[in-house]
Design a protein around this motif. Structure first.
Motif, short mmCIF file in Angstrom:
data_model
loop_
_atom_site.label_atom_id
_atom_site.label_comp_id
_atom_site.label_asym_id
_atom_site.label_seq_id
_atom_site.Cartn_x
_atom_site.Cartn_y
_atom_site.Cartn_z
N TYR A 203 0.82 -1.20 0.00
CA TYR A 203 0.00 0.00 0.00
C TYR A 203 0.87 1.27 0.00
O TYR A 203 1.95 1.28 0.59
CB TYR A 203 -0.90 0.06 1.24
N ILE A 204 0.35 2.29 -0.65
CA ILE A 204 0.88 3.65 -0.52
C ILE A 204 -0.22 4.45 0.17
O ILE A 204 -1.33 4.55 -0.33
CB ILE A 204 1.20 4.29 -1.88
N LEU A 212 -3.02 10.42 -4.26
CA LEU A 212 -3.37 9.02 -4.42
C LEU A 212 -3.99 8.75 -5.79
O LEU A 212 -3.73 7.70 -6.39
CB LEU A 212 -4.32 8.59 -3.30
N GLN A 216 -2.43 6.14 -8.26
CA GLN A 216 -3.28 5.01 -8.64
C GLN A 216 -3.47 4.96 -10.15
O GLN A 216 -3.61 3.88 -10.73
CB GLN A 216 -4.64 5.12 -7.95
N THR A 228 -3.30 2.21 -3.43
CA THR A 228 -3.23 3.46 -2.66
C THR A 228 -4.41 3.53 -1.70
O THR A 228 -5.50 3.05 -2.01
CB THR A 228 -3.26 4.69 -3.58
#
Length: 242
Positions: A203-204, A212, A216, A228
């Motif tokens: 995940y970010i 995001l 993404q 994200t």
């Protein structure tokens, strides 16, 4: 504690689940959350594009949509930073000067409010995986938060937060920057995602949905095995019966 919530137009239109999760999170923290459905934008897009007269009209509406004597919380460091800093340019020594100053002193980005006002960092969230935290430019350099999101993420069950190369590097979105300089913007998003994947992140996570969306977009285009997530969505992950 009564809290008015400001949902930026970007979240309202593209990530409404983040808005609802922000409300759930604040209510779990013991807040009485009030949402004014007449609210719209803070004026940041017009401001950064150089249209200050238009930005002032939108900002004036914002100032009249919110109270002077109540905490205001928003799931966006970018929009909150605009109100705290950008409104100085728009309303200093104007008829709205005092009202603007009162609202500026009362508005907080979500993680800042949870950690530094409510003094809470544990919300029973669970998210299994490895993550990197992306410091949005506006959050790190304008609003000046760094430790608060990390304190909250450290309390999420099953989540390992690791550092990546060029941690504070720009993601390339920057409002109109992504439109005016598409090639540079896309290359910066690529660099950020690849740095996250280099440390095997699942995940970010960030405080800002604009970042995001930018990241993404690159992830989806290249079908990469990483996602994200907004910090509000992380902090409400794994809740039962919510």
């Amino acid at each position: 504690m009564k809290v008015e919530i400001f949902i930026p137009c970007f979240i309202d239109q593209i990530y409404p689940e983040t808005a609802f999760n922000t409300i759930k999170l604040l209510e779990k923290a013991g807040c009485d959350v009030v949402y004014n459905p007449k609210q719209t934008c803070c004026g940041q897009p017009a401001y950064h594009a150089g249209f200050w007269d238009e930005a002032k009209k939108i900002g004036l509406k914002f100032l009249r949509d919110f109270s002077e004597d109540c905490y205001i919380v928003s799931p966006s460091a970018s929009c909150t930073g605009m109100i705290k800093k950008g409104y100085d340019d728009l309303f200093t020594n104007s008829t709205e000067h005092n009202r603007c100053r009162n609202i500026q002193s009362n508005i907080y980005e979500l993680s800042d409010f949870l950690v530094n006002v409510l003094r809470k960092d544990y919300f029973g969230a669970e998210l299994v995986g490895r993550a990197v935290y992306h410091d949005a430019c506006s959050a790190l350099r304008e609003y000046k938060i760094k430790d608060e999101p990390r304190k909250l993420l450290a309390q999420v069950g099953g989540l390992e937060v690791v550092s990546m190369h060029d941690q504070g590097t720009y993601c390339g979105v920057g409002g109109t920057f992504a439109v005016k300089f598409e090639g540079i913007s896309a290359a910066m998003a690529e660099q950020k995602v690849q740095n996250a994947m280099a440390v095997k992140a699942d995940y970010i996570i960030s405080t800002d949905s604009t970042c995001l969306l930018q990241l993404q977009g690159y992830i989806d285009k290249h079908q990469l095995p990483i996602k994200t997530k907004h910090i509000a969505d992380v902090l409400t992950s794994g809740w039962a019966n919510i």
